[in-house]
Write an enzyme that holds these catalytic residues in place. Sequence first.
Site, mmCIF file in Angstrom:
data_model
loop_
_atom_site.group_PDB
_atom_site.id
_atom_site.type_symbol
_atom_site.label_atom_id
_atom_site.label_comp_id
_atom_site.label_asym_id
_atom_site.label_seq_id
_atom_site.Cartn_x
_atom_site.Cartn_y
_atom_site.Cartn_z
ATOM 1 N N LYS A 82 0.867 -1.176 0.000
ATOM 2 C CA LYS A 82 0.000 0.000 0.000
ATOM 3 C C LYS A 82 0.903 1.223 0.000
ATOM 4 C CE LYS A 82 -4.562 0.837 0.610
ATOM 5 N NZ LYS A 82 -5.748 0.103 0.219
ATOM 6 N N GLY A 178 -24.732 2.913 4.235
ATOM 7 C CA GLY A 178 -23.910 3.484 3.156
ATOM 8 C C GLY A 178 -24.360 2.998 1.801
ATOM 9 N N GLY A 180 -23.165 4.042 -1.261
ATOM 10 C CA GLY A 180 -22.205 4.616 -2.207
ATOM 11 C C GLY A 180 -21.975 3.676 -3.377
ATOM 12 N N HIS A 181 -20.765 3.704 -3.914
ATOM 13 C CA HIS A 181 -20.460 2.882 -5.101
ATOM 14 C C HIS A 181 -20.773 1.415 -4.865
ATOM 15 C CE1 HIS A 181 -18.003 6.457 -6.055
ATOM 16 N NE2 HIS A 181 -18.370 6.148 -7.277
ATOM 17 N N VAL A 182 -20.365 0.890 -3.727
ATOM 18 C CA VAL A 182 -20.584 -0.531 -3.451
ATOM 19 C C VAL A 182 -21.972 -0.755 -2.852
ATOM 20 C CG1 VAL A 182 -19.769 -2.578 -2.227
ATOM 21 C CG2 VAL A 182 -18.116 -0.887 -3.029
ATOM 22 N N TYR A 184 -24.809 0.738 -2.896
ATOM 23 C CA TYR A 184 -26.019 0.853 -3.708
ATOM 24 C C TYR A 184 -26.200 -0.377 -4.603
ATOM 25 C CZ TYR A 184 -29.999 3.180 -5.700
ATOM 26 O OH TYR A 184 -31.298 3.492 -6.044
HETATM 27 P P1 NAD Z 1 -18.288 5.497 -1.322
HETATM 28 O O1 NAD Z 1 -17.560 6.672 -0.808
HETATM 29 O O2 NAD Z 1 -18.741 5.479 -2.739
HETATM 30 O O3 NAD Z 1 -19.600 5.254 -0.420
HETATM 31 C C1 NAD Z 1 -19.655 5.449 0.946
HETATM 32 C C2 NAD Z 1 -21.094 5.836 1.291
HETATM 33 O O4 NAD Z 1 -21.219 5.907 2.708
HETATM 34 C C3 NAD Z 1 -21.493 7.200 0.738
HETATM 35 O O5 NAD Z 1 -22.761 7.116 0.122
HETATM 36 C C4 NAD Z 1 -21.510 8.084 1.971
HETATM 37 O O6 NAD Z 1 -22.444 9.160 1.882
HETATM 38 C C5 NAD Z 1 -21.944 7.086 3.031
HETATM 39 N N1 NAD Z 1 -21.646 7.481 4.402
HETATM 40 C C6 NAD Z 1 -20.640 8.229 4.882
HETATM 41 N N2 NAD Z 1 -20.733 8.364 6.216
HETATM 42 C C7 NAD Z 1 -21.809 7.644 6.599
HETATM 43 C C8 NAD Z 1 -22.439 7.372 7.838
HETATM 44 N N3 NAD Z 1 -21.962 7.886 8.982
HETATM 45 N N4 NAD Z 1 -23.518 6.561 7.855
HETATM 46 C C9 NAD Z 1 -24.026 6.049 6.713
HETATM 47 N N5 NAD Z 1 -23.484 6.280 5.495
HETATM 48 C C10 NAD Z 1 -22.399 7.069 5.435
HETATM 49 O O7 NAD Z 1 -17.375 4.229 -0.991
HETATM 50 P P2 NAD Z 1 -17.459 2.771 -1.637
HETATM 51 O O8 NAD Z 1 -16.494 2.688 -2.751
HETATM 52 O O9 NAD Z 1 -18.880 2.395 -1.850
HETATM 53 O O10 NAD Z 1 -16.861 1.901 -0.438
HETATM 54 C C11 NAD Z 1 -17.622 1.619 0.716
HETATM 55 C C12 NAD Z 1 -16.761 0.900 1.729
HETATM 56 O O11 NAD Z 1 -16.283 -0.314 1.157
HETATM 57 C C13 NAD Z 1 -15.505 1.664 2.174
HETATM 58 O O12 NAD Z 1 -15.236 1.353 3.521
HETATM 59 C C14 NAD Z 1 -14.423 1.100 1.286
HETATM 60 O O13 NAD Z 1 -13.148 1.207 1.886
HETATM 61 C C15 NAD Z 1 -14.864 -0.347 1.187
HETATM 62 N N6 NAD Z 1 -14.386 -1.024 -0.021
HETATM 63 C C16 NAD Z 1 -14.707 -0.548 -1.247
HETATM 64 C C17 NAD Z 1 -14.259 -1.219 -2.386
HETATM 65 C C18 NAD Z 1 -14.635 -0.751 -3.782
HETATM 66 O O14 NAD Z 1 -14.484 -1.525 -4.743
HETATM 67 N N7 NAD Z 1 -15.124 0.468 -3.932
HETATM 68 C C19 NAD Z 1 -13.483 -2.382 -2.249
HETATM 69 C C20 NAD Z 1 -13.184 -2.857 -0.972
HETATM 70 C C21 NAD Z 1 -13.638 -2.163 0.137
#
Ligand code: NAD
Length: 343
Positions: A82, A178, A180-182, A184
């Site tokens: 990392k 949450g 977000g990307h994942v 939803y």
């Molecule tokens: P993202 O930033 O797109 O989504 C995060 C969501 O959480 C957002 O909609 C945000 O508004 C919401 N949020 C923030 N604070 C909050 C709270 N207090 N309560 C409820 N919701 C809240 O991130 P992502 O890419 O969807 O990733 C989500 C999680 O999964 C992260 O912890 C990330 O490290 C982990 N992750 C993501 C991936 C990936 O492929 N994107 C891979 C492995 C792990």
Amino acid sequence: MTAFVFSEPNFDHHEQVVFVSEPKSGLKAILAVHNTNLGPAMGGCRMWNYASEGEAITDVLRLSRGMTYKNAVAGLPIGGGKSVIIGNPKTDKTPALFEALGEALERLGGRYITAEDVGTSPADMANVSRKTRFVAGLGETGDPSPFTALGCFVGAQAAVKHHLKRDSLEGLVVAVQGLGHVGYDYARRLHEAGAKLVVADIDQAALERARAEFGAQIVPVDSIYDVEADIYAPCALGATLNPNTLGRLKARIVAGAANNQLATADIGEALRQKGILYAPDFVINAGGIIKVCYEYLHKPESEVEAHVRKIGETLAEVFERADAEGVSTSVEADRVAESRFKK
Ligand code: NAD
């Protein structure tokens, strides 16, 4: 405060920790290669306004170690690493900064391959790629999040089968934290499988969309832990499984995408004692790194989905072995990883 590496509690015999300083671009970064027994180290580059150098060191040591475990359990031919850039991702980004990072990667000669992470984007990685080929996730073939969501979904199915003895998610209540990307995309899959959704987010638009598209019930952010759910799906923040939330959770399964869900390692055992089945975060959320790894190694994209779906089988094995050995699923997942990468 003086920052230390060897005596830092998260130092775990990392193979290499490189401090990079490049005055012209202002780059201050730390690259950590934790373990390369299974292949070159791969893991994202985080850009964060760390309050101190010590905080950045802690983060890079912890995150790079985590990638070794994640990549090993996912059956990928890569090790764990990392990098962190010390700076504000909103104000301090320049193409030169990421080009300087690319030069540092080039000096490592391929021992560490970077990708996007919190605070960095495919566009930043494109700047890195001007100076090195040791970078993945350039956005050529899209976002890894749908694959992370798929892994979470098959992971939830495996958990339900093991713990609730059911083959279907029909009618189960899932509390999704949450969207977000994942989160939803995971919610969409759960909805399509007949689950009822209760959702929380700070983003009102995402909540409204989930209500309109999935008939999701919306709850305030802090109430998500109290929902009478079958599954709690943390997809926002880390450390949401902690002494404060443990007594509140009604769910019998935890299956979500967030990284570092356990505030401390002993919470894994506490969940087991409470009869809550925990799908270890680094096992269930590996879909994204599987996708990025295939892209980097030019392996057929058509095979990514099948590999991600194996997360379900891997989790089923972890659950069974944890039961047989009377340990928490998080301890068992660590053992599986170590059996693969420790020589
Ligand atoms: P993202 O930033 O797109 O989504 C995060 C969501 O959480 C957002 O909609 C945000 O508004 C919401 N949020 C923030 N604070 C909050 C709270 N207090 N309560 C409820 N919701 C809240 O991130 P992502 O890419 O969807 O990733 C989500 C999680 O999964 C992260 O912890 C990330 O490290 C982990 N992750 C993501 C991936 C990936 O492929 N994107 C891979 C492995 C792990």
